[in-house]
Motif scaffolding. Structure first.
Motif, PDB file in Angstrom:
ATOM      1  N   GLN A  94     -54.193  75.851   2.283  1.00  0.00           N
ATOM      2  CA  GLN A  94     -55.008  74.967   3.129  1.00  0.00           C
ATOM      3  C   GLN A  94     -54.570  74.970   4.591  1.00  0.00           C
ATOM      4  O   GLN A  94     -55.335  74.583   5.475  1.00  0.00           O
ATOM      5  N   MET A  95     -53.335  75.419   4.860  1.00  0.00           N
ATOM      6  CA  MET A  95     -52.853  75.416   6.241  1.00  0.00           C
ATOM      7  C   MET A  95     -53.570  76.456   7.100  1.00  0.00           C
ATOM      8  O   MET A  95     -53.399  76.487   8.318  1.00  0.00           O
ATOM      9  N   SER A  96     -54.367  77.307   6.468  1.00  0.00           N
ATOM     10  CA  SER A  96     -55.160  78.276   7.225  1.00  0.00           C
ATOM     11  C   SER A  96     -56.411  77.638   7.827  1.00  0.00           C
ATOM     12  O   SER A  96     -57.080  78.250   8.663  1.00  0.00           O
ATOM     13  N   GLU A  97     -56.728  76.415   7.398  1.00  0.00           N
ATOM     14  CA  GLU A  97     -57.914  75.724   7.900  1.00  0.00           C
ATOM     15  C   GLU A  97     -57.534  74.860   9.101  1.00  0.00           C
ATOM     16  O   GLU A  97     -56.681  73.972   9.012  1.00  0.00           O
ATOM     17  N   ALA A  98     -58.197  75.126  10.234  1.00  0.00           N
ATOM     18  CA  ALA A  98     -57.847  74.465  11.486  1.00  0.00           C
ATOM     19  C   ALA A  98     -57.951  72.949  11.396  1.00  0.00           C
ATOM     20  O   ALA A  98     -57.103  72.222  11.939  1.00  0.00           O
ATOM     21  N   SER A  99     -58.967  72.438  10.697  1.00  0.00           N
ATOM     22  CA  SER A  99     -59.157  70.994  10.617  1.00  0.00           C
ATOM     23  C   SER A  99     -58.016  70.318   9.854  1.00  0.00           C
ATOM     24  O   SER A  99     -57.573  69.219  10.219  1.00  0.00           O
ATOM     25  N   ILE A 100     -57.532  70.973   8.798  1.00  0.00           N
ATOM     26  CA  ILE A 100     -56.425  70.403   8.021  1.00  0.00           C
ATOM     27  C   ILE A 100     -55.136  70.455   8.829  1.00  0.00           C
ATOM     28  O   ILE A 100     -54.350  69.501   8.855  1.00  0.00           O
ATOM     29  N   ARG A 101     -54.915  71.571   9.497  1.00  0.00           N
ATOM     30  CA  ARG A 101     -53.726  71.695  10.354  1.00  0.00           C
ATOM     31  C   ARG A 101     -53.712  70.588  11.412  1.00  0.00           C
ATOM     32  O   ARG A 101     -52.697  69.924  11.627  1.00  0.00           O
ATOM     33  N   GLN A 102     -54.853  70.382  12.059  1.00  0.00           N
ATOM     34  CA  GLN A 102     -54.915  69.368  13.100  1.00  0.00           C
ATOM     35  C   GLN A 102     -54.719  67.976  12.527  1.00  0.00           C
ATOM     36  O   GLN A 102     -54.066  67.120  13.149  1.00  0.00           O
ATOM     37  N   GLY A 103     -55.253  67.746  11.344  1.00  0.00           N
ATOM     38  CA  GLY A 103     -55.065  66.447  10.702  1.00  0.00           C
ATOM     39  C   GLY A 103     -53.599  66.153  10.447  1.00  0.00           C
ATOM     40  O   GLY A 103     -53.138  65.012  10.627  1.00  0.00           O
ATOM     41  N   ILE A 104     -52.844  67.170  10.027  1.00  0.00           N
ATOM     42  CA  ILE A 104     -51.411  66.986   9.775  1.00  0.00           C
ATOM     43  C   ILE A 104     -50.670  66.728  11.080  1.00  0.00           C
ATOM     44  O   ILE A 104     -49.815  65.836  11.171  1.00  0.00           O
ATOM     45  N   LEU A 105     -51.000  67.502  12.116  1.00  0.00           N
ATOM     46  CA  LEU A 105     -50.361  67.303  13.422  1.00  0.00           C
ATOM     47  C   LEU A 105     -50.612  65.884  13.937  1.00  0.00           C
ATOM     48  O   LEU A 105     -49.700  65.224  14.454  1.00  0.00           O
ATOM     49  N   ASP A 106     -51.840  65.413  13.776  1.00  0.00           N
ATOM     50  CA  ASP A 106     -52.180  64.063  14.230  1.00  0.00           C
ATOM     51  C   ASP A 106     -51.438  63.005  13.414  1.00  0.00           C
ATOM     52  O   ASP A 106     -50.959  61.999  13.966  1.00  0.00           O
ATOM     53  N   PHE A 107     -51.356  63.231  12.091  1.00  0.00           N
ATOM     54  CA  PHE A 107     -50.680  62.274  11.209  1.00  0.00           C
ATOM     55  C   PHE A 107     -49.230  62.089  11.644  1.00  0.00           C
ATOM     56  O   PHE A 107     -48.737  60.964  11.765  1.00  0.00           O
ATOM     57  N   PHE A 108     -48.530  63.192  11.892  1.00  0.00           N
ATOM     58  CA  PHE A 108     -47.113  63.099  12.263  1.00  0.00           C
ATOM     59  C   PHE A 108     -46.945  62.618  13.700  1.00  0.00           C
ATOM     60  O   PHE A 108     -45.985  61.904  14.015  1.00  0.00           O
ATOM     61  N   SER A 109     -47.868  62.994  14.566  1.00  0.00           N
ATOM     62  CA  SER A 109     -47.805  62.528  15.956  1.00  0.00           C
ATOM     63  C   SER A 109     -47.898  61.009  16.015  1.00  0.00           C
ATOM     64  O   SER A 109     -47.197  60.353  16.803  1.00  0.00           O
ATOM     65  N   ASP A 110     -48.747  60.431  15.173  1.00  0.00           N
ATOM     66  CA  ASP A 110     -48.885  58.978  15.124  1.00  0.00           C
ATOM     67  C   ASP A 110     -47.598  58.293  14.673  1.00  0.00           C
ATOM     68  O   ASP A 110     -47.426  57.081  14.884  1.00  0.00           O
ATOM     69  N   ARG A 111     -46.703  59.052  14.066  1.00  0.00           N
ATOM     70  CA  ARG A 111     -45.435  58.500  13.565  1.00  0.00           C
ATOM     71  C   ARG A 111     -44.250  58.992  14.378  1.00  0.00           C
ATOM     72  O   ARG A 111     -43.108  58.919  13.922  1.00  0.00           O
ATOM     73  N   GLY A 112     -44.526  59.507  15.560  1.00  0.00           N
ATOM     74  CA  GLY A 112     -43.452  59.869  16.483  1.00  0.00           C
ATOM     75  C   GLY A 112     -42.872  61.258  16.313  1.00  0.00           C
ATOM     76  O   GLY A 112     -41.803  61.559  16.856  1.00  0.00           O
TER      77      GLY A 112
END
Length: 261
Positions: A94-112
């Motif tokens: 699933q990490m090949s899908e740009a939307s999922i990758r961005q969702g993970i980046l956003d999730f962790f960014s929200d937590r510092g």
């Protein structure tokens, strides 16, 4: 091998372990259990070199991403915040899908957690998949459903796995099926807080990880011997005229079935 739900009453015996099928649950299973020391038949991959890159501590998850719940991701973020300069490598199709990758980046960014501390990798050949473990110091098992083959491969590659045990569910016992027969009980967590502590403590004791990599593989060869001994036990029981409980249960069910017809 009985590491998952009960099978069929037409099967006489169930090869299992006390971790997968606690003796107190025997009455729930139609087959008669034969207990092994290990539950896994694992064929070592031919291309599985042991090596490690230097640098910051890297945690990793190579499970199917569908197994990873939001609570697990949040716990991983807490671990990263506690282990300074550490990284998290997530490898899944699933990490090949740009939307999922961005969702993970956003999730962790929200937590510092800044994106430079995340390594997101998509699907590869199996050989390359195994080599990825050489970039990981400690694997973080998914929950509520833990890894099976993924955990075995990780340990074969010398990478310890922190897992969360949920004894009330068979899928929540996966980590115990694998780690306990290998003498890795200290990596099994019984709560989220315990999971966090084990991961953080392991990251701060990297020399211990090096020692583990040199000895884990030695235990994997026990499965074939365990199964041979199980077959010998079954044969001796047959020679002695003992009938498995499952056989009697199956006959009883067939009689009931005929009455209903």
């Amino acid at each position: 091998v009985g590491h998952m739900p009960p099978g069929l009453s037409t099967i006489d015996y169930r090869l299992t372990t006390a971790f997968a099928t606690p003796p107190k649950e025997e009455s729930m299973i139609p087959e008669k259990p034969i207990y092994l020391e290990t539950y896994f038949g694992f064929l070592p991959p031919p291309d599985a070199p042991l090596s490690r890159q230097s640098g910051p501590v890297t945690f990793g998850s190579l499970n199917r991403f569908s197994k990873v719940c939001e609570e697990a991701l949040a716990l991983w973020a807490r671990i990263l915040l506690e282990v300074e300069d550490s990284r998290l490598l997530i490898k899944a199709e699933q990490m090949s899908e740009a939307s999922i990758r961005q969702g993970i980046l956003d999730f962790f960014s929200d937590r510092g957690i800044v994106k430079d501390r995340l390594i997101l990798l998509g699907g590869t050949s199996h050989a390359e998949h195994l080599r990825t473990y050489n970039r990981v110091d400690i694997c973080l098992d998914a929950f509520p459903q833990g890894g099976g083959i993924t955990t075995l491969e990780s340990l074969w590659m010398g990478t310890p796995v922190v897992g969360l045990l949920d004894s009330s569910k068979i899928i929540g016992r996966q980590i115990s099926f694998t780690c306990r027969p290998l003498g890795l009980d200290s990596w099994i967590a019984e709560s989220a807080e315990d999971y966090r502590r084990i991961a953080v403590d392991g990251a701060r004791r990297r020399p211990r990880l090096t020692d583990m990599r040199t000895r884990i593989r030695d235990v994997y060869g026990r499965f074939a011997r365990d199964v041979e001994n199980a077959y010998l036990t079954i044969w001796k029981r047959w020679r002695g005229g003992e009938k498995p409980a499952a056989l009697d249960a199956a006959k009883g069910k067939r009689k009931v079935h005929k009455k209903r017809q």
